[in-house]
Design a protein around this motif. Structure first.
Motif, PDB file in Angstrom:
ATOM      1  N   LEU A 103       0.706  -1.215   0.015  1.00  0.00           N
ATOM      2  CA  LEU A 103      -0.015  -0.060   0.099  1.00  0.00           C
ATOM      3  C   LEU A 103       0.833   1.311  -0.090  1.00  0.00           C
ATOM      4  CD1 LEU A 103      -2.969  -1.114   2.345  1.00  0.00           C
ATOM      5  CD2 LEU A 103      -2.689  -1.356   0.021  1.00  0.00           C
ATOM      6  N   SER A 104       2.001   1.208   0.675  1.00  0.00           N
ATOM      7  CA  SER A 104       2.801   2.523   0.909  1.00  0.00           C
ATOM      8  C   SER A 104       3.441   2.745  -0.722  1.00  0.00           C
ATOM      9  CB  SER A 104       3.749   2.231   1.819  1.00  0.00           C
ATOM     10  OG  SER A 104       3.367   2.429   3.150  1.00  0.00           O
ATOM     11  N   ALA A 105       3.870   1.602  -1.240  1.00  0.00           N
ATOM     12  CA  ALA A 105       4.575   1.681  -2.372  1.00  0.00           C
ATOM     13  C   ALA A 105       3.404   2.366  -3.376  1.00  0.00           C
ATOM     14  CB  ALA A 105       5.189   0.419  -3.015  1.00  0.00           C
ATOM     15  N   ALA A 106       2.159   1.877  -3.495  1.00  0.00           N
ATOM     16  CA  ALA A 106       1.363   2.206  -4.364  1.00  0.00           C
ATOM     17  C   ALA A 106       0.979   3.618  -4.071  1.00  0.00           C
ATOM     18  CB  ALA A 106      -0.092   1.337  -4.300  1.00  0.00           C
ATOM     19  N   GLU A 107       0.860   4.008  -3.036  1.00  0.00           N
ATOM     20  CA  GLU A 107       0.523   5.269  -2.723  1.00  0.00           C
ATOM     21  C   GLU A 107       1.559   6.315  -3.062  1.00  0.00           C
ATOM     22  OE1 GLU A 107      -0.458   5.961   1.531  1.00  0.00           O
ATOM     23  OE2 GLU A 107      -2.529   4.601   1.362  1.00  0.00           O
ATOM     24  N   HIS A 108       2.848   5.870  -3.020  1.00  0.00           N
ATOM     25  CA  HIS A 108       3.999   6.719  -3.189  1.00  0.00           C
ATOM     26  C   HIS A 108       3.928   6.941  -4.908  1.00  0.00           C
ATOM     27  CE1 HIS A 108       7.633   8.840  -2.528  1.00  0.00           C
ATOM     28  NE2 HIS A 108       8.364   8.238  -3.402  1.00  0.00           N
ATOM     29  N   THR A 109       3.728   5.650  -5.482  1.00  0.00           N
ATOM     30  CA  THR A 109       3.664   5.892  -7.051  1.00  0.00           C
ATOM     31  C   THR A 109       2.566   6.917  -7.409  1.00  0.00           C
ATOM     32  OG1 THR A 109       4.157   3.655  -7.106  1.00  0.00           O
ATOM     33  CG2 THR A 109       3.114   4.373  -8.966  1.00  0.00           C
ATOM     34  N   PRO A 275      15.166  19.440 -14.949  1.00  0.00           N
ATOM     35  CA  PRO A 275      13.955  20.120 -14.184  1.00  0.00           C
ATOM     36  C   PRO A 275      12.545  19.358 -14.379  1.00  0.00           C
ATOM     37  CG  PRO A 275      14.900  21.141 -16.270  1.00  0.00           C
ATOM     38  CD  PRO A 275      15.853  20.218 -15.954  1.00  0.00           C
ATOM     39  N   ASN A 276      12.441  18.415 -15.351  1.00  0.00           N
ATOM     40  CA  ASN A 276      11.094  17.699 -15.460  1.00  0.00           C
ATOM     41  C   ASN A 276      11.156  16.361 -14.571  1.00  0.00           C
ATOM     42  OD1 ASN A 276      10.450  19.853 -17.017  1.00  0.00           O
ATOM     43  ND2 ASN A 276      10.555  18.759 -19.023  1.00  0.00           N
ATOM     44  N   VAL A 277      12.091  16.209 -13.885  1.00  0.00           N
ATOM     45  CA  VAL A 277      12.077  14.881 -12.765  1.00  0.00           C
ATOM     46  C   VAL A 277      12.075  15.160 -11.561  1.00  0.00           C
ATOM     47  CG1 VAL A 277      13.894  13.190 -11.952  1.00  0.00           C
ATOM     48  CG2 VAL A 277      13.840  13.620 -14.432  1.00  0.00           C
ATOM     49  N   ILE A 278      11.141  14.542 -10.993  1.00  0.00           N
ATOM     50  CA  ILE A 278      10.720  14.574  -9.456  1.00  0.00           C
ATOM     51  C   ILE A 278      11.537  13.304  -9.105  1.00  0.00           C
ATOM     52  CG2 ILE A 278       8.926  14.363  -7.666  1.00  0.00           C
ATOM     53  CD1 ILE A 278       7.260  16.191  -9.379  1.00  0.00           C
ATOM     54  N   ALA A 279      12.380  13.502  -8.010  1.00  0.00           N
ATOM     55  CA  ALA A 279      13.005  12.244  -7.584  1.00  0.00           C
ATOM     56  C   ALA A 279      12.757  12.188  -6.048  1.00  0.00           C
ATOM     57  CB  ALA A 279      14.390  12.167  -8.037  1.00  0.00           C
ATOM     58  N   THR A 280      12.876  10.767  -5.715  1.00  0.00           N
ATOM     59  CA  THR A 280      12.800  10.528  -4.093  1.00  0.00           C
ATOM     60  C   THR A 280      13.802   9.423  -3.813  1.00  0.00           C
ATOM     61  OG1 THR A 280      10.875   9.161  -4.356  1.00  0.00           O
ATOM     62  CG2 THR A 280      10.383  11.428  -3.740  1.00  0.00           C
ATOM     63  N   PRO A 281      14.408   9.336  -2.725  1.00  0.00           N
ATOM     64  CA  PRO A 281      15.485   8.549  -2.553  1.00  0.00           C
ATOM     65  C   PRO A 281      15.210   7.139  -2.126  1.00  0.00           C
ATOM     66  CG  PRO A 281      15.311  10.188  -0.787  1.00  0.00           C
ATOM     67  CD  PRO A 281      14.424  10.462  -1.611  1.00  0.00           C
ATOM     68  N   HIS A 282      14.389   6.416  -3.035  1.00  0.00           N
ATOM     69  CA  HIS A 282      13.824   4.944  -2.696  1.00  0.00           C
ATOM     70  C   HIS A 282      12.691   4.912  -1.320  1.00  0.00           C
ATOM     71  CE1 HIS A 282      14.872   0.587  -3.334  1.00  0.00           C
ATOM     72  NE2 HIS A 282      13.653   0.710  -2.751  1.00  0.00           N
ATOM     73  N   LEU A 283      11.804   5.967  -1.580  1.00  0.00           N
ATOM     74  CA  LEU A 283      10.960   6.105  -0.317  1.00  0.00           C
ATOM     75  C   LEU A 283       9.483   5.277  -0.414  1.00  0.00           C
ATOM     76  CD1 LEU A 283      11.315   9.968   0.568  1.00  0.00           C
ATOM     77  CD2 LEU A 283      12.642   8.064   1.462  1.00  0.00           C
ATOM     78  N   GLY A 284       9.593   4.696  -1.417  1.00  0.00           N
ATOM     79  CA  GLY A 284       8.241   3.823  -1.652  1.00  0.00           C
ATOM     80  C   GLY A 284       7.801   3.200  -0.434  1.00  0.00           C
ATOM     81  N   ALA A 285       8.728   2.482   0.407  1.00  0.00           N
ATOM     82  CA  ALA A 285       8.200   1.724   1.504  1.00  0.00           C
ATOM     83  C   ALA A 285       8.294   2.465   2.834  1.00  0.00           C
ATOM     84  CB  ALA A 285       8.998   0.421   1.507  1.00  0.00           C
ATOM     85  N   SER A 286       8.782   3.585   2.687  1.00  0.00           N
ATOM     86  CA  SER A 286       9.294   4.235   4.165  1.00  0.00           C
ATOM     87  C   SER A 286       8.221   5.184   4.518  1.00  0.00           C
ATOM     88  CB  SER A 286      10.499   5.440   3.490  1.00  0.00           C
ATOM     89  OG  SER A 286      11.398   4.678   3.139  1.00  0.00           O
ATOM     90  N   THR A 287       7.204   4.272   5.239  1.00  0.00           N
ATOM     91  CA  THR A 287       5.853   4.830   5.993  1.00  0.00           C
ATOM     92  C   THR A 287       6.182   3.984   7.340  1.00  0.00           C
ATOM     93  OG1 THR A 287       4.569   3.233   5.380  1.00  0.00           O
ATOM     94  CG2 THR A 287       4.753   5.310   4.026  1.00  0.00           C
ATOM     95  N   ILE A 288       5.575   4.783   8.154  1.00  0.00           N
ATOM     96  CA  ILE A 288       5.692   4.257   9.754  1.00  0.00           C
ATOM     97  C   ILE A 288       4.867   2.711   9.657  1.00  0.00           C
ATOM     98  CG2 ILE A 288       4.682   4.546  12.107  1.00  0.00           C
ATOM     99  CD1 ILE A 288       6.272   6.945  11.473  1.00  0.00           C
ATOM    100  N   GLU A 289       3.824   2.929   8.883  1.00  0.00           N
ATOM    101  CA  GLU A 289       2.937   1.609   8.822  1.00  0.00           C
ATOM    102  C   GLU A 289       3.583   0.528   8.077  1.00  0.00           C
ATOM    103  OE1 GLU A 289       2.146   4.741   7.865  1.00  0.00           O
ATOM    104  OE2 GLU A 289       0.106   5.246   8.943  1.00  0.00           O
ATOM    105  N   ALA A 290       4.125   0.878   6.884  1.00  0.00           N
ATOM    106  CA  ALA A 290       4.699  -0.445   6.034  1.00  0.00           C
ATOM    107  C   ALA A 290       6.070  -0.823   6.801  1.00  0.00           C
ATOM    108  CB  ALA A 290       5.335   0.284   4.652  1.00  0.00           C
ATOM    109  N   GLN A 291       6.899  -0.190   7.496  1.00  0.00           N
ATOM    110  CA  GLN A 291       8.009  -0.372   8.067  1.00  0.00           C
ATOM    111  C   GLN A 291       7.560  -1.289   9.398  1.00  0.00           C
ATOM    112  OE1 GLN A 291      11.006  -0.689   6.809  1.00  0.00           O
ATOM    113  NE2 GLN A 291      10.079   0.407   5.024  1.00  0.00           N
ATOM    114  N   SER A 292       6.528  -0.910  10.106  1.00  0.00           N
ATOM    115  CA  SER A 292       6.173  -1.587  11.223  1.00  0.00           C
ATOM    116  C   SER A 292       5.570  -2.998  10.797  1.00  0.00           C
ATOM    117  CB  SER A 292       5.078  -0.700  11.660  1.00  0.00           C
ATOM    118  OG  SER A 292       4.377  -1.904  12.649  1.00  0.00           O
ATOM    119  N   ARG A 293       4.886  -3.090   9.665  1.00  0.00           N
ATOM    120  CA  ARG A 293       4.367  -4.244   9.141  1.00  0.00           C
ATOM    121  C   ARG A 293       5.593  -5.431   8.728  1.00  0.00           C
ATOM    122  NH1 ARG A 293       1.177  -1.924   5.081  1.00  0.00           N
ATOM    123  NH2 ARG A 293      -0.223  -0.765   6.123  1.00  0.00           N
TER     124      ARG A 293
END
Ligand SMILES: NC(=O)c1ccc[n+]([C@@H]2O[C@H](COP(=O)([O-])OP(=O)(O)OC[C@H]3O[C@@H](n4cnc5c(N)ncnc54)[C@H](O)[C@@H]3O)[C@@H](O)[C@H]2O)c1
Ligand SMILES: O=C(O)[C@H](O)COP(=O)(O)O
Length: 532
Positions: A103-109, A275-293
């Motif tokens: 769910l976290s990866a889907a939400e991040h996408t 300029p047309n790239v939005i980048a995040t440092p591999h944060l797809g699974a970086s939520t409190i909920e996903a990490q806890s799970r």
């Protein structure tokens, strides 16, 4: 196969729940997230288990250094940072927590898809620079656009469902998901060639495997609509990063949302800084909920395995799936024993094929572990497997790999026929030879019913220290006892098969292992000692 874990090393940032669950189940835990590769190689021999996320590269040299390793756990989904082939050859289980961060990866996408269609990254940066530039950041609506989803697994499906609520049409491709299944989440299944010209947006949700490496390349960009927008929240390397940069510069690609990179962290930030790239440092699974799970799930999966309750999340141990229950254990042992007996009595032929028939309700799902256990027993007494089998600790995980590597094919068939609850194993040689064993389990006893169709009137017990023999004539128990006494071995029981065509077989149960040569016994029968 019983898996015992005394201690586990956690080498990445994993939620503290993981440590708590392991420790409260009596497993010692050391967490060290600062180890260099060399330090990890030096440390790993001390541990039975290893838990990682995506940062630790569990390469073959790390795995081979882990002389006590029994299990590698991934608190997350992707296992491309773990050399699963090397682990399998060493008989080490590799498991992940599929679904824990879906769910976290889907939400991040979805976040990236929305962000890049409205220039969120650049617009926000510009305001932080004190600018109020409303013209520059004209966006596009998602409504009515077509989103192509490559990989319709767990995350791909969740992305489809969420983006449909924006009025997007979802199309997709996945070789393992049928058009009918894809239609259940309103996604039209199309071939890749049909997808490229139809897509306004592409999102990637496949593993990084040879078939998906550089899946999005110059050719693909050329087949897409001008102004295609793309998101990669799966794995770096699925998009050819050089091709993406070229497509961004030419305007063929209007924008890209990237969470994952070929190299993490990237050495070259040219793509990220576009300029047309939005980048995040591999944060797809970086939520409190996903990490806890994922932390909870990987720890619980370790504990369940140690307690023999179940095996969940293993990606390389199909033979173990039905082998953990108490009722399967004696059959696993029997398979190993039959494999060893065959190995001892078929030294004269090169094994090519093993054909197993399983009878009885309790063996309905026993095929995979029985094949593996027979191969453990057989290979343990041979130099097969290019030396690997001999040098590795053979177990249910790696024995099928070594068998295949040695050109041995295996097959197991379940038969609902009487007499029930027994197995028939046929070993076939390259020269057309055949050697058949039948056995069963009675309580804690593993029993040999027949060898080459020569039945034992009273089934022979295979537990403990035995001598298995082939004889050219009927042999009296007295002769066996006399010869065994001269060889200095204490006999507990002797079981002989019927003698047909001047051949019979037997099992001699010993009080303790036969340490010396069996010269006297060998004058009476063709004898082979073994501790089973
Ligand atoms: N960015 C993150 O933090 C993050 C978080 C979780 C997962 N992931 C990654 O996302 C990806 C998807 O994860 P998932 O949980 O949905 O996995 P999944 O196994 O449920 O789905 C992957 C799908 O890809 C399909 N596939 C395989 N080869 C394909 C090909 N050549 N073309 C099209 N489809 C193909 C598979 O059949 C499968 O259905 C993985 O790479 C995973 O590592 C990233
Ligand atoms: O495959 C995954 O689970 C994701 O890429 C998450 O990786 P991480 O655990 O390193 O955040």
């Amino acid at each position: 196969m019983v898996v015992q874990l005394k201690n586990v090393l956690i080498s990445d940032e994993v939620d503290p729940k993981c440590v708590q669950i392991l420790q409260s189940n009596g497993i010692e835990v050391v967490q060290n997230v600062t180890l260099s590769k060399e330090q990890l190689i030096a440390e790993i021999p001390k541990y039975d288990g290893l838990i990682v996320r995506s940062a630790t590269r569990v390469t073959a040299d790390v795995i081979n250094a882990g002389v006590n390793l029994k299990i590698i756990g991934r608190a997350g989904t992707g296992v491309d940072n773990i050399d699963a082939d090397a682990a399998t050859r060493r008989g080490i289980i590799v498991m992940n927590t599929p679904g824990g961060n879906t769910l976290s990866a889907a939400e991040h996408t979805c976040t990236l898809l929305i962000a890049l269609t409205r220039n969120l990254g650049a617009a926000s940066l510009s305001m932080k620079e004190g600018k109020w530039d409303r013209k520059k950041f004209m966006g596009t609506e998602l409504f009515g656009k077509t989103l192509a989803i490559i990989g319709l697994g767990r995350i791909g499906k969740e992305v489809a469902l969420r983006m449909q609520s924006f009025g997007m049409t979802t199309i997709g491709f996945d070789p393992l998901v049928s058009p009918a299944e894809s239609a259940t989440f309103n996604t039209e299944w199309l071939s890749l060639e049909e997808i490229w010209p139809r897509a306004d947006y592409i999102t990637l949700h496949t593993p990084l495997i040879p078939q998906t490496k550089n899946l999005i390349n110059d050719d693909v960009f050329a087949k897409c609509k001008k102004g295609i927008r793309i998101v990669n929240c799966a794995r770096g390397g699925i998009i050819d990063e050089d091709a993406l940069l070229r497509a961004l510069e030419s305007g063929q690609c209007a924008a890209a949302g990237l969470d994952v990179f070929l190299e993490e962290p990237p050495k070259d930030y040219t793509l990220v800084k576009h300029p047309n790239v939005i980048a995040t440092p591999h944060l797809g699974a970086s939520t409190i909920e996903a990490q806890s799970r994922v932390a909870e799930e990987i720890a619980q999966q370790f504990v369940d395995l140690v307690q023999g309750k179940c095996l969940f999340g293993a990606i390389n141990a199909s033979a173990l799936t039905n082998a953990l229950s108490a009722s399967s254990q004696p059959w696993v042992q029997l398979g190993e024993q039959l494999g060893r007996i065959a190995s001892l009595l078929t030294k004269d032929f090169a094994l090519k094929n093993v054909d197993i028939e399983l009878f009885g309700e309790s063996l309905k799902n026993g095929g995979s572990y029985f094949i593996a256990s027979v191969m453990v027993g057989y290979l343990s007494l041979t130099p097969l497997g290019g030396g690997d089998a001999a040098s590795s600790k053979l177990n249910l995980i790696n024995a099928p790999v070594f068998a295949k590597q040695s050109g041995i094919t295996t097959k197991a068939t379940w038969k609902n026929e009487l007499p029930a609850e027994h197995v028939k194993v046929n070993f076939q040689g390259a020269g057309g030879e055949a050697f058949e064993l039948q056995g069963t389990v009675a309580g804690k006893n593993n029993l040999l019913l027949s060898v080459q169709g020569h039945a034992f009137k009273i089934p022979a017990t295979l537990n403990g220290n035995i001598v298995v023999y082939r004889a050219q004539k009927a042999v009296s128990v007295a002769d066996v006892l006399t010869a065994a006494a001269k060889d200095g071995v204490e006999v507990v029981a002797v079981s002989a098969s019927e003698v047909k065509n001047s051949q019979g077989f037997g099992i001699i149960n010993l009080a303790s292992p036969a340490t010396g040569k069996l010269d006297n016994l060998s004058t009476v029968v063709d004898a082979h000692a073994n501790t089973l």
